[in-house]
Design a protein around this motif. Structure first.
Motif, PDB file in Angstrom:
ATOM      1  N   VAL A 279       0.837  -1.203  -0.103  1.00 35.58           N
ATOM      2  CA  VAL A 279      -0.010  -0.076   0.013  1.00 35.58           C
ATOM      3  C   VAL A 279       0.886   1.229  -0.008  1.00 35.58           C
ATOM      4  CG1 VAL A 279      -1.715   1.356   1.366  1.00 35.58           C
ATOM      5  CG2 VAL A 279      -1.914  -1.237   1.100  1.00 35.58           C
ATOM      6  N   THR A 280       1.932   1.247   0.765  1.00 41.74           N
ATOM      7  CA  THR A 280       2.788   2.501   1.009  1.00 41.74           C
ATOM      8  C   THR A 280       3.384   2.707  -0.402  1.00 41.74           C
ATOM      9  OG1 THR A 280       2.804   1.934   3.411  1.00 41.74           O
ATOM     10  CG2 THR A 280       4.505   3.656   2.406  1.00 41.74           C
ATOM     11  N   MET A 281       3.963   1.722  -0.985  1.00 45.68           N
ATOM     12  CA  MET A 281       4.766   1.915  -2.025  1.00 45.68           C
ATOM     13  C   MET A 281       3.906   2.465  -3.360  1.00 45.68           C
ATOM     14  SD  MET A 281       6.257  -1.706  -3.479  1.00 45.68           S
ATOM     15  CE  MET A 281       5.064  -2.763  -4.174  1.00 45.68           C
ATOM     16  N   ASN A 282       2.754   2.018  -3.267  1.00 43.26           N
ATOM     17  CA  ASN A 282       1.812   2.436  -4.311  1.00 43.26           C
ATOM     18  C   ASN A 282       1.338   3.818  -4.076  1.00 43.26           C
ATOM     19  OD1 ASN A 282       0.880   0.497  -6.551  1.00 43.26           O
ATOM     20  ND2 ASN A 282       1.091  -0.907  -4.781  1.00 43.26           N
ATOM     21  N   ALA A 283       1.087   4.277  -2.754  1.00 47.37           N
ATOM     22  CA  ALA A 283       0.721   5.568  -2.275  1.00 47.37           C
ATOM     23  C   ALA A 283       1.758   6.373  -2.795  1.00 47.37           C
ATOM     24  CB  ALA A 283       0.176   5.442  -0.949  1.00 47.37           C
ATOM     25  N   GLN A 284       3.085   6.224  -2.502  1.00 52.32           N
ATOM     26  CA  GLN A 284       4.027   6.880  -2.993  1.00 52.32           C
ATOM     27  C   GLN A 284       4.132   7.021  -4.478  1.00 52.32           C
ATOM     28  OE1 GLN A 284       7.836   7.466  -1.213  1.00 52.32           O
ATOM     29  NE2 GLN A 284       9.031   7.044  -2.957  1.00 52.32           N
ATOM     30  N   ALA A 285       4.150   6.083  -5.073  1.00 45.44           N
ATOM     31  CA  ALA A 285       4.122   6.019  -6.519  1.00 45.44           C
ATOM     32  C   ALA A 285       3.018   7.033  -7.081  1.00 45.44           C
ATOM     33  CB  ALA A 285       3.987   4.631  -7.079  1.00 45.44           C
ATOM     34  N   ILE A 286       2.051   7.243  -6.761  1.00 47.53           N
ATOM     35  CA  ILE A 286       0.866   8.105  -7.005  1.00 47.53           C
ATOM     36  C   ILE A 286       1.385   9.433  -6.854  1.00 47.53           C
ATOM     37  CG2 ILE A 286      -1.295   8.798  -6.516  1.00 47.53           C
ATOM     38  CD1 ILE A 286      -1.495   6.371  -7.749  1.00 47.53           C
ATOM     39  N   VAL A 287       1.917   9.908  -5.745  1.00 49.00           N
ATOM     40  CA  VAL A 287       2.640  11.156  -5.588  1.00 49.00           C
ATOM     41  C   VAL A 287       3.602  11.496  -6.713  1.00 49.00           C
ATOM     42  CG1 VAL A 287       3.714  12.782  -3.823  1.00 49.00           C
ATOM     43  CG2 VAL A 287       1.842  11.264  -3.140  1.00 49.00           C
ATOM     44  N   VAL A 288       4.648  10.442  -6.791  1.00 50.35           N
ATOM     45  CA  VAL A 288       5.663  10.813  -7.769  1.00 50.35           C
ATOM     46  C   VAL A 288       5.365  10.762  -9.114  1.00 50.35           C
ATOM     47  CG1 VAL A 288       7.860   9.610  -8.602  1.00 50.35           C
ATOM     48  CG2 VAL A 288       7.574   9.498  -6.021  1.00 50.35           C
ATOM     49  N   GLU A 289       4.268   9.931  -9.301  1.00 52.72           N
ATOM     50  CA  GLU A 289       3.867  10.098 -10.771  1.00 52.72           C
ATOM     51  C   GLU A 289       3.134  11.451 -11.108  1.00 52.72           C
ATOM     52  OE1 GLU A 289       1.206   6.919 -13.447  1.00 52.72           O
ATOM     53  OE2 GLU A 289       0.246   7.706 -11.686  1.00 52.72           O
ATOM     54  N   GLN A 290       2.214  11.754 -10.147  1.00 53.35           N
ATOM     55  CA  GLN A 290       1.990  13.080 -10.332  1.00 53.35           C
ATOM     56  C   GLN A 290       2.735  14.301 -10.187  1.00 53.35           C
ATOM     57  OE1 GLN A 290      -0.797  13.094  -6.737  1.00 53.35           O
ATOM     58  NE2 GLN A 290      -2.387  11.887  -7.698  1.00 53.35           N
ATOM     59  N   ALA A 291       3.646  14.482  -9.623  1.00 54.33           N
ATOM     60  CA  ALA A 291       4.676  15.225  -9.732  1.00 54.33           C
ATOM     61  C   ALA A 291       5.461  14.976 -10.936  1.00 54.33           C
ATOM     62  CB  ALA A 291       5.985  15.133  -8.459  1.00 54.33           C
ATOM     63  N   SER A 292       5.440  14.273 -11.640  1.00 53.65           N
ATOM     64  CA  SER A 292       6.321  13.931 -12.963  1.00 53.65           C
ATOM     65  C   SER A 292       5.551  14.594 -13.920  1.00 53.65           C
ATOM     66  CB  SER A 292       6.627  12.416 -13.223  1.00 53.65           C
ATOM     67  OG  SER A 292       5.624  11.599 -13.644  1.00 53.65           O
ATOM     68  N   GLY A 293       4.238  14.497 -13.890  1.00 53.83           N
ATOM     69  CA  GLY A 293       3.245  14.923 -15.187  1.00 53.83           C
ATOM     70  C   GLY A 293       2.760  14.084 -16.141  1.00 53.83           C
ATOM     71  N   GLU A 294       3.601  12.738 -15.799  1.00 54.47           N
ATOM     72  CA  GLU A 294       3.376  11.579 -16.842  1.00 54.47           C
ATOM     73  C   GLU A 294       3.160  10.302 -16.245  1.00 54.47           C
ATOM     74  OE1 GLU A 294       6.465  13.059 -20.211  1.00 54.47           O
ATOM     75  OE2 GLU A 294       7.371  11.976 -18.911  1.00 54.47           O
ATOM     76  N   ALA A 295       2.519   9.534 -17.194  1.00 50.96           N
ATOM     77  CA  ALA A 295       2.458   8.208 -16.422  1.00 50.96           C
ATOM     78  C   ALA A 295       3.789   7.417 -16.007  1.00 50.96           C
ATOM     79  CB  ALA A 295       1.712   7.307 -17.642  1.00 50.96           C
ATOM     80  N   ARG A 296       3.688   6.679 -14.923  1.00 53.50           N
ATOM     81  CA  ARG A 296       4.849   6.124 -14.217  1.00 53.50           C
ATOM     82  C   ARG A 296       4.437   4.863 -13.687  1.00 53.50           C
ATOM     83  NH1 ARG A 296       9.358   8.475 -16.663  1.00 53.50           N
ATOM     84  NH2 ARG A 296       8.944  10.806 -16.838  1.00 53.50           N
ATOM     85  N   MET A 297       3.282   4.598 -13.525  1.00 51.31           N
ATOM     86  CA  MET A 297       2.871   3.759 -12.462  1.00 51.31           C
ATOM     87  C   MET A 297       3.241   2.136 -13.116  1.00 51.31           C
ATOM     88  SD  MET A 297       1.693   2.917  -9.522  1.00 51.31           S
ATOM     89  CE  MET A 297       0.683   4.144  -8.824  1.00 51.31           C
ATOM     90  N   SER A 298       2.876   2.049 -14.234  1.00 53.05           N
ATOM     91  CA  SER A 298       3.409   0.898 -15.111  1.00 53.05           C
ATOM     92  C   SER A 298       4.768   0.573 -14.968  1.00 53.05           C
ATOM     93  CB  SER A 298       2.792   0.770 -16.585  1.00 53.05           C
ATOM     94  OG  SER A 298       1.374   0.812 -16.694  1.00 53.05           O
ATOM     95  N   GLY A 299       5.669   1.545 -15.037  1.00 58.21           N
ATOM     96  CA  GLY A 299       6.810   1.100 -14.894  1.00 58.21           C
ATOM     97  C   GLY A 299       7.210   0.829 -13.772  1.00 58.21           C
TER      98      GLY A 299
END
Length: 389
Positions: A122-142
């Motif tokens: 849960v925590t790493m996916n929640a962090q991934a959401i924040v990092v993805e949003q900050a990048s402005g591009e899709a990152r979650m699949s990677g």
């Protein structure tokens, strides 16, 4: 959606992305390393199949018990601290599983192992959401692609070590050392603070009352159920329904895993180019079509090829659904992600039993037909789900 991070958190966004990928790899590495060690634990404790099943249930039970509380932990502490503590717990528990002195001790260790994995997930996916949003591009699949790579490295690496006659406890200790080393390397670039909550009083049950989160959670349940079917039943299907030699039937899941890893590693580029709605629609249709081919084919090579394309189709569905849940403007990702993960895990947990019960009454092929309709439903719901981000 506005992201509020501390000044220290936005200094090195590229390093944060790398650190997040590393943690996903670590999570896959830690969990998959356990699979090749299971037979040794079973033999050491002289456990029968029913007892082993109950022991393995402890992992899922520990994860699901802790997931509803992870949002509160994130609210009180930080992503980086929780992630590091979970990685330390996984590294400490993994070798202990090989020296547990009784079934009771092993059950407690597996509960803790599952709890650490659930909180980390849960925590790493929640962090991934924040990092993805900050990048402005899709990152979650990677990010999820690196989890797949970690799983391949964990299962394959431990199997190779055991094949070289290394004692299981030594193999587990080497993996534990790798988990700790990678976690410590990633730690400085993980987020120090959570993003601002809009509704800190909300919990998992309240999140599931949100229409889109509920739909996403239900879709996650069924996709996890199908992924669990590929893990637990693909080898049996290839052996019993397609006449593949029993000692080769496991290649089906290996091909599926490779396809998922490839699909996820290239998924972000495709999503950024054509959009998440088309990828979710296309992925559902591709997986449904490939599963249909698997069900009607009589050729083993054609069936294995169909399994590969099932993996490609499924690869980016869960990452996209997690991103959709985490991007709801009315909810924090720290609340939405535990909700959809909990429901998704229940599908992974219930899937083998449901499939087994259905296969007993109507046959395994007929049971897999339901998966075609589930994947078509995912494809048809893509526009409605993705429009609410």
């Amino acid at each position: 959606m506005t992201i509020n991070l501390s000044d220290r958190d936005v200094v090195t966004p590229l390093r944060q992305q790398r650190a997040t990928r590393m943690i996903f790899f670590v999570a896959g590495l830690g969990m998959a390393s356990w699979a090749p060690l299971i037979p040794f634990v079973k033999n050491r404790l002289n456990a029968d199949d029913a007892t082993l099943g109950l022991l393995l249930f402890c992992i899922a039970a520990g994860a699901m018990l802790m997931m509803p509380f992870t949002g509160r932990l994130i609210a009180r502490f930080s992503y980086r601290l929780i992630i590091l503590c979970c990685c330390i717990a996984l590294a400490l528990i993994l070798p202990l599983l090989l020296i547990g002195t009784s079934l009771g001790v092993l059950a407690v260790l597996l509960l803790c192992f599952g709890a650490a994995n659930g909180i980390l997930d849960v925590t790493m996916n929640a962090q991934a959401i924040v990092v993805e949003q900050a990048s402005g591009e899709a990152r979650m699949s990677g990010f999820h692609g690196f989890y797949s790579l970690g799983s391949i490295a964990g299962a394959g690496g431990v199997s190779m070590l055991l094949g070289a006659n290394l004692p299981p406890i030594m193999a587990a200790a080497l993996v534990a050392a790798g988990v700790l080393l990678l976690a410590l390397m990633a730690f400085p670039q993980l987020l120090r603070r959570r993003h601002a909550h809009r509704a800190p009083q909300q919990g998992v049950l309240q999140a599931l009352c949100h229409r889109v989160v509920l739909i996403v959670a239900v879709l996650c349940f069924f996709i996890f159920l199908i992924e669990g079917a590929m893990l637990d039943w693909s080898a049996i299907f290839m052996a019993t329904e397609r006449g593949m030699a029993l000692h080769h039937a496991g290649f089906g899941f290996a091909i599926y895993s490779i396809a998922v890893a490839i699909g996820r590693l290239y998924g972000d580029r495709i999503i950024n180019r054509i959009g998440g709605t088309k990828v979710l629609t296309g992925g559902g249709l591709l997986a449904a079509g490939a599963l249909s081919v698997l069900l009607v084919s009589t050729s083993v090579p054609l069936a294995l090829g169909a399994i590969f394309f099932i993996g490609l189709g499924l690869a980016n569905i869960i990452p996209l659904l997690f991103t959709t849940a985490g991007n709801q403007p009315e909810l924090s990702a720290d609340v939405a992600i535990p909700a959809v993960t909990l429901v998704g895990y229940s599908g992974l947990l219930a899937g083998p039993a449901l499939i087994g019960f259905s296969a007993h009454w109507v046959g395994l092929s007929a049971t897999f037909v339901a998966g075609v309709f589930i994947l078509l439903a995912v494809a048809l719901s893509a526009r409605q789900v993705m429009a609410r981000q």
